[in-house]
Design a protein around this motif. Sequence first.
Motif, short mmCIF file in Angstrom:
data_model
loop_
_atom_site.label_atom_id
_atom_site.label_comp_id
_atom_site.label_asym_id
_atom_site.label_seq_id
_atom_site.Cartn_x
_atom_site.Cartn_y
_atom_site.Cartn_z
N UNK A 1 3.81 -35.05 -19.62
CA UNK A 1 4.30 -34.12 -18.61
C UNK A 1 3.62 -32.77 -18.78
N UNK A 2 3.75 -31.92 -17.76
CA UNK A 2 3.14 -30.59 -17.84
C UNK A 2 3.73 -29.81 -19.01
N UNK A 3 5.04 -29.89 -19.19
CA UNK A 3 5.68 -29.14 -20.26
C UNK A 3 5.25 -29.66 -21.63
N UNK A 4 5.11 -30.97 -21.77
CA UNK A 4 4.64 -31.55 -23.05
C UNK A 4 3.23 -31.06 -23.37
N UNK A 5 2.38 -30.98 -22.36
CA UNK A 5 1.01 -30.52 -22.57
C UNK A 5 0.99 -29.05 -23.02
N UNK A 6 1.76 -28.22 -22.33
CA UNK A 6 1.80 -26.79 -22.68
C UNK A 6 2.40 -26.60 -24.07
N UNK A 7 3.47 -27.33 -24.37
CA UNK A 7 4.13 -27.20 -25.67
C UNK A 7 3.19 -27.58 -26.81
N UNK A 8 2.45 -28.67 -26.65
CA UNK A 8 1.51 -29.09 -27.68
C UNK A 8 0.37 -28.08 -27.82
N UNK A 9 -0.10 -27.53 -26.70
CA UNK A 9 -1.15 -26.52 -26.76
C UNK A 9 -0.69 -25.27 -27.50
N UNK A 10 0.52 -24.81 -27.20
CA UNK A 10 1.06 -23.63 -27.88
C UNK A 10 1.32 -23.91 -29.36
N UNK A 11 1.68 -25.15 -29.68
CA UNK A 11 1.87 -25.50 -31.10
C UNK A 11 0.55 -25.36 -31.86
N UNK A 12 -0.54 -25.77 -31.23
CA UNK A 12 -1.85 -25.66 -31.89
C UNK A 12 -2.26 -24.20 -32.06
N UNK A 13 -1.81 -23.34 -31.15
CA UNK A 13 -2.09 -21.90 -31.30
C UNK A 13 -1.28 -21.33 -32.46
N UNK A 14 -0.02 -21.73 -32.57
CA UNK A 14 0.85 -21.20 -33.62
C UNK A 14 0.53 -21.79 -34.98
N UNK A 15 0.08 -23.05 -35.00
CA UNK A 15 -0.22 -23.74 -36.26
C UNK A 15 -1.67 -24.20 -36.26
N UNK A 16 -2.61 -23.26 -36.41
CA UNK A 16 -4.02 -23.64 -36.38
C UNK A 16 -4.37 -24.58 -37.53
N UNK A 17 -5.24 -25.54 -37.23
CA UNK A 17 -5.62 -26.54 -38.22
C UNK A 17 -7.10 -26.88 -38.05
N UNK A 18 -7.71 -27.35 -39.12
CA UNK A 18 -9.11 -27.76 -39.06
C UNK A 18 -9.27 -29.16 -38.46
N UNK A 19 -8.20 -29.94 -38.41
CA UNK A 19 -8.28 -31.29 -37.90
C UNK A 19 -8.49 -31.31 -36.39
N UNK A 20 -9.01 -32.41 -35.89
CA UNK A 20 -9.20 -32.60 -34.45
C UNK A 20 -8.08 -33.48 -33.93
N UNK A 21 -7.46 -33.08 -32.81
CA UNK A 21 -6.38 -33.86 -32.25
C UNK A 21 -5.04 -33.54 -32.89
N UNK A 22 -4.02 -34.29 -32.48
CA UNK A 22 -2.66 -34.09 -32.99
C UNK A 22 -2.29 -35.24 -33.92
N UNK A 23 -1.38 -34.96 -34.86
CA UNK A 23 -0.94 -36.00 -35.78
C UNK A 23 -0.19 -37.11 -35.07
N UNK A 24 0.38 -36.80 -33.90
CA UNK A 24 1.16 -37.81 -33.16
C UNK A 24 0.28 -38.75 -32.33
N UNK A 25 -1.03 -38.48 -32.26
CA UNK A 25 -1.92 -39.35 -31.48
C UNK A 25 -2.03 -40.72 -32.13
#
Length: 425
Positions: free
Chosen positions: A349-373
């Motif tokens: 959903x749009x909200x899920x996409x925005x929430x995940x994007x903001x999470x990556x801004x707040x919790x920067x990481x060297x990894x590519x992608x999300x752990x939930x993928x």
Amino acid sequence: MALVIKYAKVIRNNWKKSVVAVGAAIYGVKYVKGKYDEEWIRREFCAEALKYGNVRIGLKERPRKITVFLNPAASGGGALKVFEKNAAPILHSAGLDVNIVKVEYEGQVKKFLSIMEKSDTDGILVAGGDGTLLETVTGIMRKEDKTFRQNIPVGVIPLGLKNRFAKLLFGGDKDQVLLMCEGAMSVVRGLGRSVDVISLKEDNGRTAYALCGLETGAFWEAEHRKSKYWYLSVLKHRMTYIRSAFSDWPPAVKAKVSYVLATEENTQLKQQTEQPKQEPKGSWLSMLFKPKVIKPKAEVIEEETDDENDVLETRDLSTVELTAVSTCLQDPTQTVKGLEVGIGPADPSVWEFITEGWRRVSEPSLRLGAKTNETMLVKKIRIEPEDPTKFYSIDGELFESVPVTIELLRKRIKFFCVDPEFKLS
């Protein structure tokens, strides 16, 4: 006491100016302390490097030669000044023979490496961002002389924006000055180990090489687009995901993938050796008068895997994100070595996409992608995208979205490091 009361009244009557003055004073103290700490770090590393420089060498020996590929455009155009202030003093203190090659156009490093011989240098130092490092790795891997990459280590002075591989090599929790000093000191110490490389081969035969991995999809496009919102200052990191969600939805990556799952059997390395040429046998007189010759040992060229029993699987994908990462971004305790492919959700959903994007801004990481993928470990994979107008991000650099075959090449390039037993994670 009267003086204290007087100043207290002044502060109370001018509290706004007082708050600004206190804030400026705190900032000034932190700034001066930061500069002092940076200078102290430089002095400590130079003192250690000087110990190496004071070691005597024989009359027939020469100082180690280091070739530096410096990208002047890095660090906002101030790469040369930053390099000379932080890394160069350490190299010179150690008595190294430093040759700086300024990179003036794309492809120059690869051309330079194509004519470089092992006798020309004892090591290569990349002073630039991820793009300069990517070009250096590609240039080394394309050389016909495979022993070049076995004998000439590569060092990294991070001068770019992300510097993902350098942070994996020396530690992601260090500031820029400490990272640069660690990179220079690793060259001085001369410690190193072989690192895995990713091969990306197009249908036209052109092959590029990378260290970290490939990513494509809506999250990377949003991150790449954030510079357009520079006028929003710190809010640009969050605004880019909002605009991406409402401007082009759903942001699906559609592709056909063919892959071979990685197992302990099909990823087992087999050493290949190059036997030295045998000298022709002479007469019995030559055995008496000919000086004794030490035959060179057979040299290990590469470590390859067996492809005979590979089982190819095919799958059609429609996902918001697709990644393929090397072993440096995986769990170092993992026994089976392969490419880790990450597949994001098909229809968030749009909200899920925005929430995940903001999470990556707040919790920067060297990894590519999300752990939930969804993830799968593959030996090699071929990606055939449906939309040729999109792009791949390979180690942070843009590449056209074309059919590509990706494979992990084990222990290909030797890198200078702090600890030869280090584990990239």
